[in-house]
Motif scaffolding. Structure first.
Motif, PDB file in Angstrom:
ATOM      1  N   LEU A  12       0.758  -1.204   0.007  1.00 55.89           N
ATOM      2  CA  LEU A  12       0.017  -0.071  -0.093  1.00 55.89           C
ATOM      3  C   LEU A  12       0.813   1.154   0.025  1.00 55.89           C
ATOM      4  O   LEU A  12       0.579   2.177  -0.835  1.00 55.89           O
ATOM      5  N   ARG A  13       1.884   1.281   0.832  1.00 60.58           N
ATOM      6  CA  ARG A  13       2.854   2.433   0.915  1.00 60.58           C
ATOM      7  C   ARG A  13       3.437   2.672  -0.639  1.00 60.58           C
ATOM      8  O   ARG A  13       3.497   3.808  -1.228  1.00 60.58           O
ATOM      9  N   ALA A  14       3.852   1.542  -1.572  1.00 57.59           N
ATOM     10  CA  ALA A  14       4.583   1.823  -2.642  1.00 57.59           C
ATOM     11  C   ALA A  14       3.559   2.410  -3.478  1.00 57.59           C
ATOM     12  O   ALA A  14       3.928   3.126  -4.186  1.00 57.59           O
ATOM     13  N   GLU A  15       2.276   1.899  -3.631  1.00 56.53           N
ATOM     14  CA  GLU A  15       1.196   2.408  -4.441  1.00 56.53           C
ATOM     15  C   GLU A  15       0.904   4.025  -4.110  1.00 56.53           C
ATOM     16  O   GLU A  15       0.838   4.682  -5.064  1.00 56.53           O
ATOM     17  N   LEU A  16       0.693   4.278  -2.773  1.00 58.77           N
ATOM     18  CA  LEU A  16       0.739   5.479  -2.452  1.00 58.77           C
ATOM     19  C   LEU A  16       1.889   6.492  -2.737  1.00 58.77           C
ATOM     20  O   LEU A  16       1.662   7.579  -3.249  1.00 58.77           O
ATOM     21  N   ARG A  17       2.885   5.969  -2.537  1.00 62.71           N
ATOM     22  CA  ARG A  17       4.103   6.748  -2.891  1.00 62.71           C
ATOM     23  C   ARG A  17       4.188   7.006  -4.719  1.00 62.71           C
ATOM     24  O   ARG A  17       4.487   8.414  -4.877  1.00 62.71           O
ATOM     25  N   GLU A  18       3.793   5.996  -5.190  1.00 60.44           N
ATOM     26  CA  GLU A  18       3.763   6.395  -6.542  1.00 60.44           C
ATOM     27  C   GLU A  18       2.700   7.295  -6.898  1.00 60.44           C
ATOM     28  O   GLU A  18       2.936   8.193  -7.878  1.00 60.44           O
ATOM     29  N   ARG A  19       1.623   7.311  -6.508  1.00 62.47           N
ATOM     30  CA  ARG A  19       0.511   8.250  -6.773  1.00 62.47           C
ATOM     31  C   ARG A  19       0.753   9.605  -6.582  1.00 62.47           C
ATOM     32  O   ARG A  19       0.533  10.520  -7.186  1.00 62.47           O
ATOM     33  N   ARG A  20       1.433   9.879  -5.417  1.00 64.86           N
ATOM     34  CA  ARG A  20       1.824  11.226  -4.953  1.00 64.86           C
ATOM     35  C   ARG A  20       3.111  11.668  -5.965  1.00 64.86           C
ATOM     36  O   ARG A  20       3.047  12.929  -6.208  1.00 64.86           O
ATOM     37  N   GLN A  21       3.833  10.719  -6.526  1.00 68.14           N
ATOM     38  CA  GLN A  21       5.061  11.199  -7.407  1.00 68.14           C
ATOM     39  C   GLN A  21       4.720  11.866  -8.562  1.00 68.14           C
ATOM     40  O   GLN A  21       5.057  12.404  -9.215  1.00 68.14           O
ATOM     41  N   ALA A 131      -1.688   7.173   4.790  1.00 65.61           N
ATOM     42  CA  ALA A 131      -3.128   6.950   4.582  1.00 65.61           C
ATOM     43  C   ALA A 131      -3.771   7.053   5.808  1.00 65.61           C
ATOM     44  O   ALA A 131      -3.132   6.524   6.955  1.00 65.61           O
ATOM     45  N   ILE A 132      -5.121   7.001   5.932  1.00 65.72           N
ATOM     46  CA  ILE A 132      -5.792   6.933   7.218  1.00 65.72           C
ATOM     47  C   ILE A 132      -7.089   6.134   6.941  1.00 65.72           C
ATOM     48  O   ILE A 132      -7.706   6.475   5.546  1.00 65.72           O
ATOM     49  N   ARG A 138      -4.053   4.925  11.254  1.00 61.12           N
ATOM     50  CA  ARG A 138      -3.257   5.747  10.588  1.00 61.12           C
ATOM     51  C   ARG A 138      -2.030   4.760   9.770  1.00 61.12           C
ATOM     52  O   ARG A 138      -1.545   3.721  10.494  1.00 61.12           O
ATOM     53  N   LEU A 139      -1.842   4.880   8.829  1.00 62.88           N
ATOM     54  CA  LEU A 139      -0.558   4.317   7.947  1.00 62.88           C
ATOM     55  C   LEU A 139       0.491   5.037   8.044  1.00 62.88           C
ATOM     56  O   LEU A 139       0.209   6.129   7.094  1.00 62.88           O
ATOM     57  N   GLY A 140       1.680   5.076   8.573  1.00 63.21           N
ATOM     58  CA  GLY A 140       2.688   5.849   8.405  1.00 63.21           C
ATOM     59  C   GLY A 140       3.747   5.337   7.261  1.00 63.21           C
ATOM     60  O   GLY A 140       3.303   4.451   6.644  1.00 63.21           O
ATOM     61  N   TRP A 141       4.944   5.786   7.549  1.00 58.74           N
ATOM     62  CA  TRP A 141       5.925   5.436   6.286  1.00 58.74           C
ATOM     63  C   TRP A 141       6.726   4.282   6.667  1.00 58.74           C
ATOM     64  O   TRP A 141       7.852   3.979   6.124  1.00 58.74           O
ATOM     65  N   GLY A 142       6.356   3.883   7.899  1.00 59.79           N
ATOM     66  CA  GLY A 142       7.090   2.620   8.537  1.00 59.79           C
ATOM     67  C   GLY A 142       8.210   2.793   9.338  1.00 59.79           C
ATOM     68  O   GLY A 142       9.039   1.981   9.893  1.00 59.79           O
ATOM     69  N   ARG A 143       8.674   4.189   9.845  1.00 57.47           N
ATOM     70  CA  ARG A 143       9.713   4.550  10.753  1.00 57.47           C
ATOM     71  C   ARG A 143       9.283   4.561  12.270  1.00 57.47           C
ATOM     72  O   ARG A 143       9.893   4.320  13.233  1.00 57.47           O
ATOM     73  N   PRO A 173      -3.987  -1.499   6.587  1.00 57.89           N
ATOM     74  CA  PRO A 173      -3.258  -2.534   7.608  1.00 57.89           C
ATOM     75  C   PRO A 173      -2.830  -2.129   8.854  1.00 57.89           C
ATOM     76  O   PRO A 173      -2.189  -0.974   8.615  1.00 57.89           O
ATOM     77  N   SER A 174      -3.015  -2.888   9.713  1.00 56.91           N
ATOM     78  CA  SER A 174      -2.284  -2.403  11.007  1.00 56.91           C
ATOM     79  C   SER A 174      -1.870  -3.454  11.929  1.00 56.91           C
ATOM     80  O   SER A 174      -2.308  -4.453  12.013  1.00 56.91           O
ATOM     81  N   ASP A 175      -1.069  -3.000  12.930  1.00 53.59           N
ATOM     82  CA  ASP A 175      -0.543  -3.990  14.091  1.00 53.59           C
ATOM     83  C   ASP A 175      -0.832  -3.352  15.353  1.00 53.59           C
ATOM     84  O   ASP A 175      -1.059  -2.149  15.593  1.00 53.59           O
ATOM     85  N   VAL A 176      -0.364  -3.986  16.289  1.00 55.96           N
ATOM     86  CA  VAL A 176      -0.487  -3.602  17.775  1.00 55.96           C
ATOM     87  C   VAL A 176       0.059  -2.130  18.153  1.00 55.96           C
ATOM     88  O   VAL A 176      -0.459  -1.388  18.823  1.00 55.96           O
ATOM     89  N   HIS A 177       1.388  -1.902  17.785  1.00 59.12           N
ATOM     90  CA  HIS A 177       1.994  -0.855  17.769  1.00 59.12           C
ATOM     91  C   HIS A 177       1.308   0.632  17.056  1.00 59.12           C
ATOM     92  O   HIS A 177       1.805   1.536  17.397  1.00 59.12           O
ATOM     93  N   ASP A 178       0.714   0.143  16.061  1.00 59.42           N
ATOM     94  CA  ASP A 178      -0.049   1.506  15.367  1.00 59.42           C
ATOM     95  C   ASP A 178      -0.993   2.289  16.275  1.00 59.42           C
ATOM     96  O   ASP A 178      -1.767   1.641  16.988  1.00 59.42           O
TER      97      ASP A 178
END
Length: 198
Positions: A12-21, A131-132, A138-143, A173-178
């Motif tokens: 999903l991040r890859a798709e969103l990054r491409e759309r933004r570019q 994305a939200i 929230r889906l962040g950029w992974g850091r 998609p989310s996990d417990v720390h999100d």
């Protein structure tokens, strides 16, 4: 985190990054104007006198005009500075602030460093996202910088993520720390998505 969740986030991040570019410059400029208007209205509605906000990259929904305007209005704005330990330091935005490339190539202020707890005094957190979803996930950029920040705050103020209109999704998609956010700001609307944080 399970492999399936990690893979779903990566895709999903890859798709969103491409759309933004591939977004046009005129679309970016219009989005930045809309974001500034929406954030100004949110600050007024909440009566925020201090807030944190990120400095947008060239592909993110623009926040710089909003930051400059908030500083000019006398609002205290803290800007994040990444650290190697995964936490964020903060610096107070000033008129004409110098900006340099920080870790991961992110735009960061050059100024006096305030420690991670400086953000505990703000009335509003404005954070980036890929994305939200409609529940405030929230889906962040992974850091994990903002998940750690939100999760560590004793009394967390309202947290609003900034995305383009097409990045408000039914589910991410989310996990417990999100961490969930209170709401989302897009160029055309501000939505409250989850109950106020304690």
């Amino acid at each position: 985190m399970s492999d399936a969740i990690a893979d779903a986030k990566r895709a999903l991040r890859a798709e969103l990054r491409e759309r933004r570019q591939i977004m046009s410059e005129s679309a970016r400029d219009a989005a930045a104007r809309g974001i500034a208007q929406q954030l100004d209205a949110l600050v007024d509605r909440l009566g925020a006198r201090s807030l944190s906000c990120f400095l947008s990259t060239t592909t993110e929904p623009g926040t710089r005009a909003f930051v400059d305007g908030a500083v000019a209005r006398g609002i205290r704005v803290l800007l994040p500075i990444t650290r190697t330990d995964g936490l964020l330091d903060w610096s107070v935005a000033t008129p004409g602030i110098d900006i340099a490339e920080g870790m991961f190539g992110l735009p960061e202020p050059v100024g006096e460093l305030l420690g991670p707890i400086a953000v505990n005094d703000v009335d509003l957190l404005v954070i980036p996202a890929a994305a939200i979803d409609r529940t405030g996930m929230r889906l962040g950029w992974g850091r994990g910088f903002f998940d750690k920040t939100i999760g560590s705050m004793e009394r967390c103020p309202p947290v609003y993520a900034v995305v383009y209109d097409s990045e408000v999704l039914d589910e991410v998609p989310s996990d417990v720390h999100d961490q969930r956010v209170t709401g989302v700001v897009t160029p055309t609307q501000t939505l409250v998505l989850s109950p106020a944080r304690r």
